[in-house]
Design a protein around this motif. Structure first.
Motif, mmCIF file in Angstrom:
data_model
loop_
_atom_site.group_PDB
_atom_site.id
_atom_site.type_symbol
_atom_site.label_atom_id
_atom_site.label_comp_id
_atom_site.label_asym_id
_atom_site.label_seq_id
_atom_site.Cartn_x
_atom_site.Cartn_y
_atom_site.Cartn_z
ATOM 1 N N ALA A 184 0.944 -0.897 -0.105
ATOM 2 C CA ALA A 184 0.162 0.162 -0.107
ATOM 3 C C ALA A 184 0.842 1.361 -0.069
ATOM 4 O O ALA A 184 0.454 2.033 -0.859
ATOM 5 N N LEU A 185 1.999 1.117 0.597
ATOM 6 C CA LEU A 185 2.958 2.356 0.704
ATOM 7 C C LEU A 185 3.449 2.854 -0.421
ATOM 8 O O LEU A 185 3.562 3.830 -1.022
ATOM 9 N N ILE A 186 3.757 1.777 -1.243
ATOM 10 C CA ILE A 186 4.327 1.817 -2.452
ATOM 11 C C ILE A 186 3.150 2.221 -3.583
ATOM 12 O O ILE A 186 3.525 3.136 -4.485
ATOM 13 N N ALA A 187 2.057 1.767 -3.368
ATOM 14 C CA ALA A 187 0.734 2.046 -4.431
ATOM 15 C C ALA A 187 0.601 3.441 -4.266
ATOM 16 O O ALA A 187 0.271 3.992 -5.245
ATOM 17 N N PHE A 188 0.586 4.039 -2.927
ATOM 18 C CA PHE A 188 0.166 5.296 -2.779
ATOM 19 C C PHE A 188 0.887 6.549 -2.625
ATOM 20 O O PHE A 188 0.461 7.508 -2.119
ATOM 21 N N HIS A 189 2.311 6.031 -2.884
ATOM 22 C CA HIS A 189 3.120 7.331 -2.402
ATOM 23 C C HIS A 189 2.964 8.340 -3.738
ATOM 24 O O HIS A 189 3.010 7.966 -4.955
ATOM 25 N N PRO A 190 2.883 9.463 -3.410
ATOM 26 C CA PRO A 190 2.859 10.580 -4.278
ATOM 27 C C PRO A 190 4.071 10.498 -5.630
ATOM 28 O O PRO A 190 3.594 10.736 -6.588
ATOM 29 N N ILE A 191 5.173 10.208 -5.148
ATOM 30 C CA ILE A 191 6.168 10.138 -6.157
ATOM 31 C C ILE A 191 6.130 9.087 -7.090
ATOM 32 O O ILE A 191 6.358 9.187 -8.273
ATOM 33 N N ILE A 192 5.985 7.860 -6.420
ATOM 34 C CA ILE A 192 5.716 6.665 -7.437
ATOM 35 C C ILE A 192 4.456 7.137 -8.288
ATOM 36 O O ILE A 192 4.422 6.711 -9.613
ATOM 37 N N THR A 193 3.323 7.422 -7.575
ATOM 38 C CA THR A 193 2.259 7.707 -8.597
ATOM 39 C C THR A 193 2.190 8.698 -9.671
ATOM 40 O O THR A 193 1.951 8.549 -10.801
ATOM 41 N N ARG A 194 3.225 9.822 -9.321
ATOM 42 C CA ARG A 194 3.417 10.952 -9.978
ATOM 43 C C ARG A 194 4.137 10.303 -11.554
ATOM 44 O O ARG A 194 3.797 10.675 -12.700
ATOM 45 N N HIS A 195 5.311 9.396 -11.345
ATOM 46 C CA HIS A 195 5.850 9.039 -12.381
ATOM 47 C C HIS A 195 5.369 7.790 -13.370
ATOM 48 O O HIS A 195 5.792 7.307 -14.043
ATOM 49 N N SER A 196 4.224 7.394 -12.324
ATOM 50 C CA SER A 196 3.437 6.495 -13.149
ATOM 51 C C SER A 196 2.660 6.676 -14.198
ATOM 52 O O SER A 196 2.101 5.789 -14.913
ATOM 53 N N ARG A 197 2.309 7.986 -14.493
ATOM 54 C CA ARG A 197 1.555 8.525 -15.515
ATOM 55 C C ARG A 197 2.283 8.964 -16.617
ATOM 56 O O ARG A 197 1.651 9.789 -17.607
ATOM 57 N N LEU A 198 3.606 8.818 -16.627
ATOM 58 C CA LEU A 198 4.442 9.160 -17.870
ATOM 59 C C LEU A 198 5.326 8.261 -18.578
ATOM 60 O O LEU A 198 5.551 7.218 -17.963
ATOM 61 N N VAL A 199 5.406 8.599 -19.799
ATOM 62 C CA VAL A 199 6.404 7.509 -20.628
ATOM 63 C C VAL A 199 7.673 8.090 -20.422
ATOM 64 O O VAL A 199 8.306 8.664 -21.271
ATOM 65 N N THR A 200 8.112 7.656 -19.399
ATOM 66 C CA THR A 200 9.637 7.869 -18.774
ATOM 67 C C THR A 200 9.950 6.305 -18.245
ATOM 68 O O THR A 200 9.364 5.712 -17.907
ATOM 69 N N PRO A 201 11.363 6.223 -18.171
ATOM 70 C CA PRO A 201 11.849 5.098 -17.816
ATOM 71 C C PRO A 201 11.893 4.654 -16.231
ATOM 72 O O PRO A 201 12.182 3.732 -15.803
ATOM 73 N N ASP A 202 11.556 5.435 -15.217
ATOM 74 C CA ASP A 202 11.695 5.367 -13.935
ATOM 75 C C ASP A 202 11.051 4.307 -13.557
ATOM 76 O O ASP A 202 11.333 3.454 -12.642
#
Length: 592
Positions: free
Chosen positions: A159-177
């Motif tokens: 849950a902490l991984i799923a809802f962390h703002p930084i992880i979520t933010r970069h999950s919406r981008l076509v970038t390699p992170d």
């Protein structure tokens, strides 16, 4: 280290659902949150890194040429997009969707033209791919946590991984992170299985059992492959091969030293082969590869204006973590991580991986929250482990309850950040209004210089040997011109802004606060004196000599950068001389 008493019965008793269902709900909720606002900006693209992957993939499929000719990132993610776009292309060929109106066009031309006229689908598909990697990241984080702690604590980690703002933010981008982090955690998962397999192999009585479960050689190969895949997505992940080699060489096992060395060499070879399979043109076009790696090294050493690690990389990282997670989450995560790694005999491979993540951050003079993506799962592990250790009983209840309260409060902060980010993506952007104004007021095929962060325009470089051959695929209106990006070094690739004006001789100039603020902010001249001087003279020319036609400012429910559109007075370029200099005053006298 997992608690054998932490069975599923307790969760079923209190919640009435199984842990597997809870994990599935966490993943589905995370995916739903990421899809919220996933189409932000489209058909314009506001993140400067997304076109690097999408455009290369589209051109590779259309031309059947898979050499990216740029290696600032490895090629695995681009090739994943190539598979998706390739299926789209072939389906369109079968249905005749790419047959163009112009008889001289091929279906490949039709596909390229469609990607320019309707780019939103390509970017949305690429973003959905990142969302799927993010869902896999949550799952792999859970199964990795299960190797160290019980089911309840592992669900907390997920849950902490799923809802962390930084992880979520970069999950919406076509970038390699996010794809890199997925392969990184997968490598850690197999690394820990390798470590435990070697420990079991060291005990004579357990060798037969070990051979029936986790074979050390197989786990070594799997972990090395995951390192290669991670490196094929983003270069810094290559450092994880060091913990793999260290585990092979130094873990207690029944293998002789020669066998260990051969296994370590095999792991290195598997990683290298996997990387070159995912980025083959690093060998086939090795000169360009070396040139781009040198440019990346220059970027890291020089820094990038507007992306400075204010106060140093560690203070910048701490400030960003607190901004997105609050102090409570950060402090509890660090304490829990220290407690988790305290059992060093069991966790030293994880500790070594964390060490190399931190070593990778240490030399950076630039900062972005994307650099913290690898740290978030470690912090989540720390919180999960602390919860697992402090079970609520008479001895630990006084500590356990305050920790839970802190986490609940900080989780609320994180959810507020998540919802704010998602809502922000759904608001109208200044660049949408600026694009509409340009189309209505600037004649097609005018000459324009625009800054990064301005509206997305179809620009044809007037210096191209045959600009019309490129322009024939573009939809109307298109323009001659160039885009000006923030630079980190004065090279031929990154032209000075005044050079760009002199080469293009534009009819209009479009500025963006995304670039202007980097060079006009107080103190910038001390950190980047050469670059700031030349950009400030560029802005002095624009502000003093050009005519402002339109200004689009964020506020009142409108987001984005401030965009200003200037018209160049007729005959201006014949009446002004700009000297080629780097001193503070480079604007020459007006010619008589």
């Amino acid at each position: 280290m997992a608690d054998p008493n932490d069975s599923t019965s307790g969760i079923r008793k209190y919640l009435g659902i199984s842990p597997r269902t809870i994990l599935l709900l966490i993943i589905l909720a995370a995916v739903a949150l990421r899809v919220w606002g996933l189409d932000f900006g489209l058909p314009q693209v506001f993140h400067p890194d997304e076109p690097v992957l999408v455009t290369n993939a589209v051109y590779s499929v259309a031309t059947n040429d898979y050499n990216p000719r740029a290696f600032h990132w490895p090629s695995l993610q681009m090739y994943i997009l190539c598979v998706e776009y390739g299926l789209w292309f072939q389906a369109g060929k079968l249905s005749g969707a790419w047959i163009p109106d112009d008889a001289e066009w091929s279906q490949s031309d039709g596909f390229l033209a469609y990607s320019m006229r309707a780019p939103a689908g390509f970017y949305y598909l690429g973003r959905l791919t990142t969302v799927l990697f993010s869902a896999g990241l949550i799952w792999i984080g859970f199964i990795l946590a299960r190797r160290f702690m019980g089911i309840k604590a592992s669900l907390v980690v997920a849950a902490l991984i799923a809802f962390h703002p930084i992880i979520t933010r970069h999950s919406r981008l076509v970038t390699p992170d996010i794809p890199t982090e997925f392969f990184f955690l997968a490598a850690l998962y197999f690394l820990d299985r390798l470590y435990m397999a070697l420990l079991n192999h060291s005990k004579e009585s357990n060798r037969d059992a070990a051979n029936k479960t986790d074979d050390p050689v197989r786990m070594c190969i799997f972990s090395a492959m995951m390192v290669g895949l991670a490196t094929g997505t983003k270069y810094p992940a290559a450092v994880l091969i060091v913990p793999v080699i260290a585990v092979v060489l130094f873990s207690p096992s029944g293998y002789r030293i020669t066998t260990r060395i051969l296994l370590a060499l095999r792991a290195t070879l598997v990683t290298a082969v996997t990387f070159f399979l995912t980025t083959p043109f690093a060998l086939l076009d090795w000169r360009q590869f070396v040139t781009d790696i040198q440019a990346i090294s220059l970027h890291v050493r020089t820094g990038h204006i507007g992306m400075e690690a204010t106060g140093g990389i560690w203070l910048a990282s701490l400030n960003q973590l607190v901004k997105d997670s609050d102090w409570g989450w950060t402090v509890v995560g660090v304490i829990g991580l220290i407690v988790f790694l305290y059992n060093f005999r069991r966790t030293w491979p994880m500790a070594l991986a964390l060490l190399f993540v931190l070593i990778g951050l240490a030399p950076l003079d630039v900062f972005s929250d994307r650099y913290l993506v690898p740290l978030i799962p470690f912090m989540a592990f720390g919180i999960g482990w602390l919860i697992a250790c402090l079970q609520p009983d008479k001895r630990t209840g006084a500590i356990y309850i305050p920790i839970l309260l802190i986490l609940l409060v900080t989780a609320g902060h994180g959810l507020v950040v998540l919802c704010r980010d998602a809502h922000y993506l759904t608001l109208p952007d200044t660049r949408e209004y600026a694009l509409e104004w340009v189309h209505e007021n600037i004649p097609a095929q005018s000459y324009i210089v625009k800054e990064q962060g301005g509206p997305d325009l179809f620009l044809v470089n007037p210096l191209d040997p045959d600009p019309e051959s490129h322009a024939r695929l573009l939809p109307d209106p298109w323009y001659y011109g160039r885009e000006l990006t923030p630079v980190f070094a004065r090279t031929m690739i990154n032209l000075d802004p005044l050079d760009t004006l002199l080469i293009t001789l534009p009819d209009y100039v479009i500025t963006s606060s995304q670039v202007r603020n980097r060079y006009m902010r107080e103190g910038a001249e001390e950190e980047f004196p050469d670059l700031v001087a030349i950009f400030r003279e560029y802005y002095r020319l624009i502000d003093n000599y050009l005519i402002e036609e339109a200004r689009f400012t964020p506020g009142d429910g409108i987001v984005g950068a401030e965009v200003v559109i200037y018209r160049v007075p007729e005959g201006f370029w014949e009446s002004v001389v700009i000297e080629d200099a780097t001193v503070p005053d480079v604007l020459g006298r007006e010619s008589e």
